[in-house]
Design an enzyme around this catalytic site. Structure first.
Site, PDB file in Angstrom:
ATOM      1  N   HIS A   1      21.905  61.778 125.250  1.00 56.36           N
ATOM      2  CA  HIS A   1      20.812  61.209 126.045  1.00 56.36           C
ATOM      3  C   HIS A   1      19.798  62.271 126.432  1.00 56.36           C
ATOM      4  O   HIS A   1      20.072  63.477 126.394  1.00 56.36           O
ATOM      5  CB  HIS A   1      21.345  60.507 127.297  1.00 56.36           C
ATOM      6  CG  HIS A   1      22.134  61.390 128.228  1.00 56.36           C
ATOM      7  ND1 HIS A   1      21.556  62.377 128.993  1.00 56.36           N
ATOM      8  CD2 HIS A   1      23.463  61.426 128.521  1.00 56.36           C
ATOM      9  CE1 HIS A   1      22.481  62.982 129.717  1.00 56.36           C
ATOM     10  NE2 HIS A   1      23.657  62.432 129.440  1.00 56.36           N
TER      11      HIS A   1
ATOM     12  N   CYS B   1      28.825  64.436 128.692  1.00 51.38           N
ATOM     13  CA  CYS B   1      27.861  63.927 127.717  1.00 51.38           C
ATOM     14  C   CYS B   1      27.181  65.076 126.977  1.00 51.38           C
ATOM     15  O   CYS B   1      27.371  66.249 127.298  1.00 51.38           O
ATOM     16  CB  CYS B   1      26.798  63.080 128.414  1.00 51.38           C
ATOM     17  SG  CYS B   1      27.389  61.473 128.983  1.00 51.38           S
TER      18      CYS B   1
END
Length: 231
Positions: free
Chosen positions: A173, A189
């Site tokens: 992301h 992440c």
């Protein structure tokens, strides 16, 4: 005198085998259960499309103004970027050792960039596939000084495999709360520069449909290979 040979009954061997396999299954099952969520709060709430333009972000005990998300304008972004999603063989490699990401279509390098992987929790390794893409979502977790609240996380590509369930919320992301790429900075992440995440978001299949998309049986697989050990 003939010595009588005692043979171990077959069912005893079978019982030992079943017990050993049960132990292996228990250990593997426990290890999977112990894989943390990428975001300890938001992964238990929602991994859906979310836009919160009136909220402030919190990271490292500092308040940050998140980017404003305009979903109406998002539909024009792909045209502006000039990126066409195709049915070619696409593969994303994330090297935790060098904190870099490389995206290939066939033998052609599409993008190479620095990333930030897990610092507080490790980024899982292995081969993964994208199971959901959302233009924006909320991520939150931690506690005390480690608490973070990040609305409007942009260009989110959730990935999973048979070991790491999609519900654990690991993703590629965009990132607006730090600029320390090339060093671990996340809770599991793969943090990317927002401009790079935007390119990968529209390059990967499936193409976004109304700012959110989920692969179908006919969607070409985009393989994400994460390997190495973070410094």
């Amino acid at each position: 005198m003939v010595r009588k040979v005692t043979r171990t009954p077959l069912f005893l061997y079978l019982g030992i085998f079943i017990a050993a396999m049960s132990l292996v299954f228990f250990i593997l099952h426990k290890s999977v259960k112990n894989i943390p969520c990428a975001n300890t709060l938001s992964c238990k709430e929602s991994l859906e499309l979310s836009v919160n333009n009136d909220e402030q972000a919190v990271f490292n005990a500092e308040k940050i103004d998140p980017p404003k998300i305009d979903l109406l304008a998002s539909s024009e972004e792909k045209k502006v970027l000039g990126i066409e999603s195709s049915t070619g063989d696409k593969h994303i490699y994330v090297d935790l050792g060098t904190q870099t990401l490389k995206a290939y279509e066939g033998e052609t390098l599409f993008l190479e960039t620095k990333i930030s992987s897990g610092k507080w929790f490790p980024t899982p390794t292995g081969d993964f596939k994208i199971w959901r893409k959302v233009r924006s979502t909320k991520m939150s977790g931690g506690q005390g000084a480690d608490y973070y609240y990040l609305p409007n996380v942009p260009y989110v590509m959730f990935f999973s495999n048979s070991v790491v369930a999609g519900s654990r919320g690991f993703s590629l992301h965009g990132t607006y709360w730090h600029n320390n790429f090339g060093h671990p900075m996340s809770h599991g992440c793969v943090n990317m520069r927002t401009i790079d995440a935007q390119k990968i978001f529209y390059w990967t299949d499936p193409p976004p449909n109304e700012d959110e998309s989920v692969p179908t049986e006919n969607t070409p697989d985009v393989l994400i290979t994460i390997y190495g050990e973070a410094p």
